[in-house]
Write an enzyme that holds these catalytic residues in place. Sequence first.
Site, PDB file in Angstrom:
ATOM      1  N   GLY A  17     -17.433   0.805  -1.457  1.00  0.00           N
ATOM      2  CA  GLY A  17     -18.259   2.011  -1.401  1.00  0.00           C
ATOM      3  C   GLY A  17     -19.622   1.880  -2.034  1.00  0.00           C
ATOM      4  O   GLY A  17     -20.530   2.661  -1.739  1.00  0.00           O
ATOM      5  N   PHE A  18     -19.803   0.878  -2.889  1.00  0.00           N
ATOM      6  CA  PHE A  18     -21.064   0.783  -3.625  1.00  0.00           C
ATOM      7  C   PHE A  18     -22.250   0.514  -2.703  1.00  0.00           C
ATOM      8  O   PHE A  18     -23.347   1.047  -2.916  1.00  0.00           O
ATOM      9  CB  PHE A  18     -20.966  -0.313  -4.695  1.00  0.00           C
ATOM     10  CG  PHE A  18     -22.132  -0.326  -5.640  1.00  0.00           C
ATOM     11  CD1 PHE A  18     -22.240   0.624  -6.643  1.00  0.00           C
ATOM     12  CD2 PHE A  18     -23.143  -1.272  -5.521  1.00  0.00           C
ATOM     13  CE1 PHE A  18     -23.332   0.623  -7.517  1.00  0.00           C
ATOM     14  CE2 PHE A  18     -24.227  -1.281  -6.374  1.00  0.00           C
ATOM     15  CZ  PHE A  18     -24.322  -0.329  -7.386  1.00  0.00           C
ATOM     16  N   HIS A  28      -0.227 -12.045   1.525  1.00  0.00           N
ATOM     17  CA  HIS A  28      -1.189 -11.207   0.803  1.00  0.00           C
ATOM     18  C   HIS A  28      -1.936 -11.987  -0.281  1.00  0.00           C
ATOM     19  O   HIS A  28      -3.144 -11.797  -0.474  1.00  0.00           O
ATOM     20  CB  HIS A  28      -0.456 -10.007   0.200  1.00  0.00           C
ATOM     21  CG  HIS A  28      -1.296  -8.784   0.085  1.00  0.00           C
ATOM     22  ND1 HIS A  28      -0.786  -7.517   0.177  1.00  0.00           N
ATOM     23  CD2 HIS A  28      -2.623  -8.607  -0.099  1.00  0.00           C
ATOM     24  CE1 HIS A  28      -1.767  -6.631   0.038  1.00  0.00           C
ATOM     25  NE2 HIS A  28      -2.883  -7.274  -0.129  1.00  0.00           N
ATOM     26  N   SER A  63     -13.209  -4.971   2.085  1.00  0.00           N
ATOM     27  CA  SER A  63     -14.241  -4.374   1.220  1.00  0.00           C
ATOM     28  C   SER A  63     -15.646  -4.795   1.656  1.00  0.00           C
ATOM     29  O   SER A  63     -16.463  -5.209   0.837  1.00  0.00           O
ATOM     30  CB  SER A  63     -14.005  -4.757  -0.245  1.00  0.00           C
ATOM     31  OG  SER A  63     -12.783  -4.243  -0.718  1.00  0.00           O
ATOM     32  N   PRO A  64     -15.965  -4.678   2.954  1.00  0.00           N
ATOM     33  CA  PRO A  64     -17.281  -5.107   3.422  1.00  0.00           C
ATOM     34  C   PRO A  64     -18.412  -4.214   2.929  1.00  0.00           C
ATOM     35  O   PRO A  64     -19.583  -4.598   3.021  1.00  0.00           O
ATOM     36  CB  PRO A  64     -17.148  -5.027   4.943  1.00  0.00           C
ATOM     37  CG  PRO A  64     -16.128  -3.949   5.159  1.00  0.00           C
ATOM     38  CD  PRO A  64     -15.142  -4.126   4.047  1.00  0.00           C
ATOM     39  N   GLY A 106     -18.424  -3.169  -0.265  1.00  0.00           N
ATOM     40  CA  GLY A 106     -18.392  -3.253  -1.728  1.00  0.00           C
ATOM     41  C   GLY A 106     -17.641  -2.106  -2.378  1.00  0.00           C
ATOM     42  O   GLY A 106     -18.071  -1.562  -3.379  1.00  0.00           O
ATOM     43  N   TYR A 159       0.855  -1.176   0.000  1.00  0.00           N
ATOM     44  CA  TYR A 159       0.000   0.000   0.000  1.00  0.00           C
ATOM     45  C   TYR A 159       0.899   1.237   0.000  1.00  0.00           C
ATOM     46  O   TYR A 159       1.548   1.566   0.984  1.00  0.00           O
ATOM     47  CB  TYR A 159      -0.919   0.030   1.216  1.00  0.00           C
ATOM     48  CG  TYR A 159      -1.880  -1.124   1.326  1.00  0.00           C
ATOM     49  CD1 TYR A 159      -2.161  -1.928   0.229  1.00  0.00           C
ATOM     50  CD2 TYR A 159      -2.518  -1.417   2.528  1.00  0.00           C
ATOM     51  CE1 TYR A 159      -3.051  -2.993   0.336  1.00  0.00           C
ATOM     52  CE2 TYR A 159      -3.408  -2.472   2.650  1.00  0.00           C
ATOM     53  CZ  TYR A 159      -3.665  -3.266   1.550  1.00  0.00           C
ATOM     54  OH  TYR A 159      -4.541  -4.320   1.660  1.00  0.00           O
TER      55      TYR A 159
END
Length: 330
Positions: free
Chosen positions: A210-211, A125, A205-206, A208, A57
């Site tokens: 941001g979606f 990773h 990414s729980p 999504g 990152y």
Amino acid sequence: MKKRILGKSGLEVSAIGFGCMGINHSYGLKLSNQDGIAIIRAAVERGVTFFDTAEVYGPHINEEVVGEALRPVRDQVVIATKFGFNVVDGKQMAGTNSRPEHIREVADASLKRLGIEVIDLFYQHRVDPDVPIEEVAGAVKDLIAEGKVKHFGMSEPAAATVRRAHAVQPVAALQNEYSLWTRDPEANGILEVCEELGIGFVPFSPLGRGFLTGAISVGTQFEEGDFRKAMPRFTPEAMVANQTLVDLLKRTAAEKGATPAQIALAWLLAQKPWIVPIPGTTKQHRLEENLAATEVELTASDCAKIQSAAAAIKIEGERYPPQLMAAIGR
């Protein structure tokens, strides 16, 4: 903040962690180091004790920011980072690298960047097809014996690979993508192996990417460098089709006096007591919104209703482009 224990590892963390990647990686607009430190410290002030970063990152910059932010409260927090790629001249190279000597090099470099004496949770990773997982687990086992690492984790492995690794060095946590629009862990044996072997599960990414917050629509303009531009689920056609799932979250949120993001996180928390999602954000109001999800009570009936409605929705688009999907589930 409520606490949870990651499986049988004894590793206690806040019920919701903080994914630090988006502070300066993958989402285009990057925070200054000062602002990144501020949002991490705001999370600490609100009870978060679990912070997730990685060598790649930035690369490297994210670990430096996380380390500086958490140094004053080091004894109160759990820091997770990751190995498994090559970084040359500040750039991530193609492919994976989990050779034992490289794992050791990354551990030493991450310790220095983070400014800590021991890594609480050290994830592979992505599984390296060129290095037997037994050698990877053995290398981390050695680092644990030396006091440089406390716990071993893996990200996006196959269930059979987890079993092989666990036989050499107990796996404390798996970090896979999991949310109402990415249900793979329910079907590929990952949740079952966690239950059986006593491994904690950390969904990334729980929301999504941001979606699932409802804040992204077909008209959203992503920043230059935002990796969602290359994600199949973020094509205009896919976003229109997948809006049905957001509508479901909005209806449930209205019933519960919550937000779609809080319902998405509360649903994950309701699945198993050893699941700890790690949403990320660069905004304090979103941080507060996410953490308040721990106060949203979803009954078994609520979860069954969501489950039934979500099962009828076909998610449009893969979560990654083909070359990235190829590294999943090895």
